[in-house]
Design an enzyme around this catalytic site. Structure first.
Site, PDB file in Angstrom:
ATOM      1  N   GLU A 287      78.724 134.120 149.095  1.00  0.00           N
ATOM      2  CA  GLU A 287      77.958 133.939 150.209  1.00  0.00           C
ATOM      3  C   GLU A 287      77.316 135.385 150.373  1.00  0.00           C
ATOM      4  O   GLU A 287      77.916 136.391 150.446  1.00  0.00           O
ATOM      5  CB  GLU A 287      78.949 133.579 151.243  1.00  0.00           C
ATOM      6  CG  GLU A 287      78.043 133.347 152.668  1.00  0.00           C
ATOM      7  CD  GLU A 287      76.788 132.370 152.342  1.00  0.00           C
ATOM      8  OE1 GLU A 287      77.186 131.295 151.930  1.00  0.00           O
ATOM      9  OE2 GLU A 287      75.760 132.551 152.545  1.00  0.00           O
TER      10      GLU A 287
ATOM     11  N   CYS B 243      82.110 144.398 154.519  1.00  0.00           N
ATOM     12  CA  CYS B 243      82.198 144.326 153.401  1.00  0.00           C
ATOM     13  C   CYS B 243      81.882 145.304 152.426  1.00  0.00           C
ATOM     14  O   CYS B 243      82.069 145.697 151.208  1.00  0.00           O
ATOM     15  CB  CYS B 243      81.290 142.828 152.975  1.00  0.00           C
ATOM     16  SG  CYS B 243      82.172 141.728 153.635  1.00  0.00           S
TER      17      CYS B 243
ATOM     18  N   LYS C 294      77.892 139.265 142.985  1.00  0.00           N
ATOM     19  CA  LYS C 294      78.141 139.253 144.538  1.00  0.00           C
ATOM     20  C   LYS C 294      78.586 140.898 144.796  1.00  0.00           C
ATOM     21  O   LYS C 294      78.063 141.416 145.788  1.00  0.00           O
ATOM     22  CB  LYS C 294      79.311 138.411 144.833  1.00  0.00           C
ATOM     23  CG  LYS C 294      79.798 138.812 146.473  1.00  0.00           C
ATOM     24  CD  LYS C 294      78.592 138.434 147.464  1.00  0.00           C
ATOM     25  CE  LYS C 294      78.936 138.935 148.718  1.00  0.00           C
ATOM     26  NZ  LYS C 294      78.053 138.937 149.736  1.00  0.00           N
TER      27      LYS C 294
HETATM   28  P1  NAD Z   1      87.240 136.565 158.555  1.00  0.00           P
HETATM   29  O1  NAD Z   1      88.797 137.662 158.641  1.00  0.00           O
HETATM   30  O2  NAD Z   1      86.492 136.368 159.654  1.00  0.00           O
HETATM   31  O3  NAD Z   1      88.093 135.131 158.443  1.00  0.00           O
HETATM   32  C1  NAD Z   1      88.879 134.736 157.331  1.00  0.00           C
HETATM   33  C2  NAD Z   1      89.988 133.906 157.907  1.00  0.00           C
HETATM   34  O4  NAD Z   1      90.737 133.193 156.976  1.00  0.00           O
HETATM   35  C3  NAD Z   1      90.715 134.299 159.295  1.00  0.00           C
HETATM   36  O5  NAD Z   1      90.610 133.675 160.469  1.00  0.00           O
HETATM   37  C4  NAD Z   1      92.201 133.903 158.730  1.00  0.00           C
HETATM   38  O6  NAD Z   1      92.978 133.769 159.631  1.00  0.00           O
HETATM   39  C5  NAD Z   1      91.988 132.918 157.771  1.00  0.00           C
HETATM   40  N1  NAD Z   1      93.061 132.861 156.807  1.00  0.00           N
HETATM   41  C6  NAD Z   1      93.472 133.611 155.874  1.00  0.00           C
HETATM   42  N2  NAD Z   1      94.574 133.177 155.176  1.00  0.00           N
HETATM   43  C7  NAD Z   1      94.578 131.774 155.605  1.00  0.00           C
HETATM   44  C8  NAD Z   1      95.266 130.636 154.891  1.00  0.00           C
HETATM   45  N3  NAD Z   1      96.294 130.756 153.812  1.00  0.00           N
HETATM   46  N4  NAD Z   1      94.946 129.473 155.226  1.00  0.00           N
HETATM   47  C9  NAD Z   1      94.150 129.171 156.602  1.00  0.00           C
HETATM   48  N5  NAD Z   1      93.262 130.238 156.879  1.00  0.00           N
HETATM   49  C10 NAD Z   1      93.450 131.594 156.361  1.00  0.00           C
HETATM   50  O7  NAD Z   1      86.675 137.211 157.049  1.00  0.00           O
HETATM   51  P2  NAD Z   1      85.074 136.832 156.756  1.00  0.00           P
HETATM   52  O8  NAD Z   1      84.430 137.937 157.329  1.00  0.00           O
HETATM   53  O9  NAD Z   1      84.849 135.375 157.410  1.00  0.00           O
HETATM   54  O10 NAD Z   1      85.286 136.963 155.272  1.00  0.00           O
HETATM   55  C11 NAD Z   1      85.684 136.152 154.304  1.00  0.00           C
HETATM   56  C12 NAD Z   1      85.253 136.307 153.041  1.00  0.00           C
HETATM   57  O11 NAD Z   1      83.791 136.133 152.905  1.00  0.00           O
HETATM   58  C13 NAD Z   1      85.569 137.748 152.705  1.00  0.00           C
HETATM   59  O12 NAD Z   1      86.088 137.704 151.074  1.00  0.00           O
HETATM   60  C14 NAD Z   1      84.203 138.435 152.582  1.00  0.00           C
HETATM   61  O13 NAD Z   1      84.306 139.637 151.636  1.00  0.00           O
HETATM   62  C15 NAD Z   1      83.247 137.370 152.363  1.00  0.00           C
HETATM   63  N6  NAD Z   1      81.973 137.479 153.079  1.00  0.00           N
HETATM   64  C16 NAD Z   1      81.877 137.987 154.289  1.00  0.00           C
HETATM   65  C17 NAD Z   1      80.784 138.168 154.893  1.00  0.00           C
HETATM   66  C18 NAD Z   1      80.411 138.374 156.306  1.00  0.00           C
HETATM   67  O14 NAD Z   1      79.302 138.619 156.757  1.00  0.00           O
HETATM   68  N7  NAD Z   1      81.607 138.378 157.041  1.00  0.00           N
HETATM   69  C19 NAD Z   1      79.420 137.674 154.001  1.00  0.00           C
HETATM   70  C20 NAD Z   1      79.702 137.201 152.892  1.00  0.00           C
HETATM   71  C21 NAD Z   1      80.899 137.268 152.302  1.00  0.00           C
HETATM   72  C1  UGA Z   2      75.966 142.356 154.207  1.00  0.00           C
HETATM   73  C2  UGA Z   2      74.823 141.973 153.261  1.00  0.00           C
HETATM   74  O1  UGA Z   2      73.500 142.346 153.588  1.00  0.00           O
HETATM   75  C3  UGA Z   2      74.960 140.557 153.071  1.00  0.00           C
HETATM   76  O2  UGA Z   2      74.032 140.105 152.102  1.00  0.00           O
HETATM   77  C4  UGA Z   2      76.264 140.187 152.500  1.00  0.00           C
HETATM   78  O3  UGA Z   2      76.517 138.913 152.319  1.00  0.00           O
HETATM   79  C5  UGA Z   2      77.468 140.740 153.597  1.00  0.00           C
HETATM   80  O4  UGA Z   2      77.004 142.150 153.752  1.00  0.00           O
HETATM   81  C6  UGA Z   2      78.726 140.522 152.861  1.00  0.00           C
HETATM   82  O5  UGA Z   2      79.059 140.426 151.676  1.00  0.00           O
HETATM   83  O6  UGA Z   2      79.608 140.686 154.048  1.00  0.00           O
HETATM   84  P1  UGA Z   2      76.078 142.618 156.663  1.00  0.00           P
HETATM   85  O7  UGA Z   2      77.117 143.313 156.550  1.00  0.00           O
HETATM   86  O8  UGA Z   2      76.525 141.325 157.791  1.00  0.00           O
HETATM   87  O9  UGA Z   2      75.727 141.695 155.424  1.00  0.00           O
HETATM   88  O10 UGA Z   2      74.910 143.084 157.201  1.00  0.00           O
HETATM   89  P2  UGA Z   2      73.723 144.255 156.897  1.00  0.00           P
HETATM   90  O11 UGA Z   2      72.701 143.805 157.451  1.00  0.00           O
HETATM   91  O12 UGA Z   2      73.611 144.149 155.645  1.00  0.00           O
HETATM   92  O13 UGA Z   2      74.102 145.526 157.482  1.00  0.00           O
HETATM   93  C7  UGA Z   2      75.237 146.252 156.970  1.00  0.00           C
HETATM   94  C8  UGA Z   2      75.355 147.629 157.619  1.00  0.00           C
HETATM   95  O14 UGA Z   2      74.008 148.535 157.386  1.00  0.00           O
HETATM   96  C9  UGA Z   2      75.196 147.546 159.129  1.00  0.00           C
HETATM   97  O15 UGA Z   2      75.829 148.596 159.929  1.00  0.00           O
HETATM   98  C10 UGA Z   2      73.583 147.955 159.390  1.00  0.00           C
HETATM   99  O16 UGA Z   2      73.634 148.520 160.748  1.00  0.00           O
HETATM  100  C11 UGA Z   2      73.288 148.849 158.366  1.00  0.00           C
HETATM  101  N1  UGA Z   2      72.016 148.703 157.965  1.00  0.00           N
HETATM  102  C12 UGA Z   2      71.213 147.811 157.697  1.00  0.00           C
HETATM  103  C13 UGA Z   2      71.200 150.076 158.172  1.00  0.00           C
HETATM  104  O17 UGA Z   2      71.712 151.040 158.596  1.00  0.00           O
HETATM  105  N2  UGA Z   2      69.906 149.910 157.821  1.00  0.00           N
HETATM  106  C14 UGA Z   2      69.176 149.056 157.371  1.00  0.00           C
HETATM  107  O18 UGA Z   2      67.849 149.114 156.789  1.00  0.00           O
HETATM  108  C15 UGA Z   2      69.946 147.833 157.036  1.00  0.00           C
END
Ligand code: NAD
Ligand code: UGA
Length: 478
Positions: free
Chosen positions: A167, A278, A222
């Site tokens: 994602e 992340c 990713k």
């Molecule tokens: P999160 O901690 O918000 O959510 C994960 C959820 O999974 C939690 O609510 C937890 O209780 C649940 N969980 C864990 N083990 C479980 C199980 N065995 N059965 C059922 N539920 C279970 O995490 P997130 O931010 O959603 O990130 C999830 C993944 O996606 C990570 O690998 C992260 O790196 C990736 N990712 C995150 C973002 C982001 O913007 N947060 C963007 C892209 C990718």
């Molecule tokens: C980031 C990536 O942008 C997503 O593509 C990815 O899916 C995600 O991580 C993930 O794998 O979790 P996110 O962390 O939600 O997304 O937000 P960003 O907009 O990337 O910002 C990350 C950090 O960088 C924040 O603290 C933000 O304030 C900072 N940032 C971002 C800056 O300081 N300057 C910028 O120009 C952009």
């Protein structure tokens, strides 16, 4: 044909992603399951402002789909058993102990999902890695699933195919990112399974944007995308420090380099350092992998991106300290913004956490405002209860070690007797603060520190306050 989808993990990725899927594929049931009953209860709340995740536009989609083809529940086993396709969307934080601690991803939640799927899935199931995972995690999942396959009359009872579909959404713009992605990446080896997932996305994503790769390229792409984005931020933040001491203006430098189409203008906004759950985790994971495969130079290159980021956060504290006569004891500082970026309630790895801890350690007392982060979350992140709680309970007071912070609304009295105000998150509301009114309430000489370059220079300077901006330096009224 896909009739039911199950997503394991109802977090910042699972919740919004499945909501958009449900909105675009009304003929398919999407069950989002989680082991955390409080999170699921919040997703099912009648009050849509109480969803566990604040994301602009999300509440409208949940309103449209919940109870129709979108369901949130704790019935993990049942939903796995019914699903034709299962997304693994659980957390993958950095390991805190054992080999690789501090760098490698802790895959215990992913492994537990694989075990649950192997036990409860029925018939043919496509298992999709949505979580961000180290290269070759697909192999681990495959091993667990295959080791559990039951043979009936020498035929496998359950069969699986594994796909990687990382994602790329950003928090705060997740709905737009999901509805209009730059690309959708599907990694795998089974063409039929790839086609099934491709056909789901095709309903709203232009097919030219749907990329197919092998499983390992998808997993590595990713991590690489996040590493490149974070590297860009460390690059521009390092240049901002140079701008401050040379008299250059980082906004002008960004504009000038951004016009080069090979560099591009996005992701060049300077700040207190990148936060979010992340970037740091994924780069450290890359560092671990590079070391593991005997590539220390590659590991060192990426590790320096994280080092620069931590240095940048501490740099801000040092500047504040220096401007406030090298002591913060008994000084009152207003903090504007606690989330790691605007338009989210997420505080994971927020630069505000380290900066506030630094200021508290120097003896400052803090008045913190954030439109979406709760007092409870701030207390968890800072590791000390608020001053209000401490005054009610002597034990808590001792625990706080005399470190004082309170959460406050952004009303006129927010500025009462403050020595300084620091903008840490770029929430829109901060750009319309009336600095003349604020200056009248603050203690002289009052300071404003803008770590996001969102404040109007003239309005702050004309109020008589001293003004420091990242990448530009200090300004005072003549
Ligand atoms: P999160 O901690 O918000 O959510 C994960 C959820 O999974 C939690 O609510 C937890 O209780 C649940 N969980 C864990 N083990 C479980 C199980 N065995 N059965 C059922 N539920 C279970 O995490 P997130 O931010 O959603 O990130 C999830 C993944 O996606 C990570 O690998 C992260 O790196 C990736 N990712 C995150 C973002 C982001 O913007 N947060 C963007 C892209 C990718
Ligand atoms: C980031 C990536 O942008 C997503 O593509 C990815 O899916 C995600 O991580 C993930 O794998 O979790 P996110 O962390 O939600 O997304 O937000 P960003 O907009 O990337 O910002 C990350 C950090 O960088 C924040 O603290 C933000 O304030 C900072 N940032 C971002 C800056 O300081 N300057 C910028 O120009 C952009």
């Amino acid at each position: 044909m896909i009739r039911k989808v199950c997503c394991i993990g109802a977090g910042y990725v699972g919740g919004p992603t499945m909501s958009v899927f449900a909105d675009k594929c009304r003929d398919i049931i999407f069950n989002v399951v989680d082991v955390n009953p409080d999170r699921i209860a919040a997703w099912n709340s009648d009050d849509f402002s109480k969803l566990p995740i604040f994301e602009p536009g999300l509440d409208e989609i949940v309103k449209r789909c919940r109870g129709k083809n979108l369901f949130f529940s704790t019935e993990v086993h049942k939903c796995i058993a019914e699903a034709d396709m299962i997304f693994i969307s659980v957390n993958t934080p950095t390991k805190t102990r054992g080999i690789g601690a501090g760098q490698a991803s802790d895959l215990k939640w992913v492994e537990s999902c694989a075990r649950q799927i192997s036990k409860h899935a029925t018939g043919y199931t496509i298992v999709v890695e949505k979580s961000t995972l180290p290269v070759r995690t697909g192999e681990v999942i495959k091993n667990i699933l295959e080791s559990s396959q039951i043979y009936v009359n020498s035929k496998k009872k359950n069969t699986f195919d594994i796909l990687s579909n990382p994602e790329f959404l950003s928090e705060g713009t997740a709905i737009n990112d999901l509805e209009n992605p730059d690309r959708v990446l599907i990694g795998g080896s089974n063409k039929r399974a790839i086609k099934v997932l491709h056909n789901l996305y095709k309903r709203w994503v232009n097919e030219e944007k749907i990329i197919h790769t092998n499983l390992w390229s998808s997993e590595l792409a990713k991590l690489t995308a996040n590493a490149f984005l974070a590297q860009r931020l460390s690059s521009i933040n390092s240049i901002s420090a140079l701008c401050e001491v040379t008299g250059a203006d980082v906004r002008e430098v960004s504009r000038a380099i951004g016009k080069d189409s090979r560099i591009g203008s996005k992701f060049l906004n300077v700040g207190p350092g990148f936060g979010g759950s992340c970037f740091k985790k994924d780069i450290l994971n890359l560092v671990y992998l590079a070391n593991h495969f005997g590539l220390p130079e590659v590991a060192n290159f990426w590790e320096s991106v994280v080092h620069l980021n931590s240095w940048n956060q501490d740099r801000l504290t040092r500047i504040i300290l220096e401007k406030l006569f090298s002591t913060l004891t008994e000084k009152r500082i207003g903090i504007l913004g606690f989330s790691f970026k605007a338009n989210t309630n997420d505080t994971r790895e927020s630069p505000a956490i380290q900066i506030c801890k630094n200021l508290l350690s120097e003896g400052a007392s803090l008045k913190i405002h954030d439109p979406k982060v709760s007092k409870k979350q701030i207390a968890l992140d800072l590791g000390i209860p608020s001053f209000e709680e401490c005054t009610k309970n002597m034990e808590l007071y001792k625990e706080s070690n005399d470190k004082k912070w309170e959460k406050s609304l952004l009303e006129d009295d927010f500025f009462d007797n403050l020595d300084a105000v620091i903008v840490l998150t770029e929430w829109d509301i901060y750009s319309s603060i009336n600095w003349e009114k604020a200056a009248n309430k603050m203690r002289s000489p009052g300071w404003v520190f803008d770590s996001r370059l969102i404040l109007d220079e003239e309005r702050v300077i004309n109020s008589g306050l001293s003004f420091w901006r990242v990448g530009v330096g200090t300004l005072k009224r003549d």
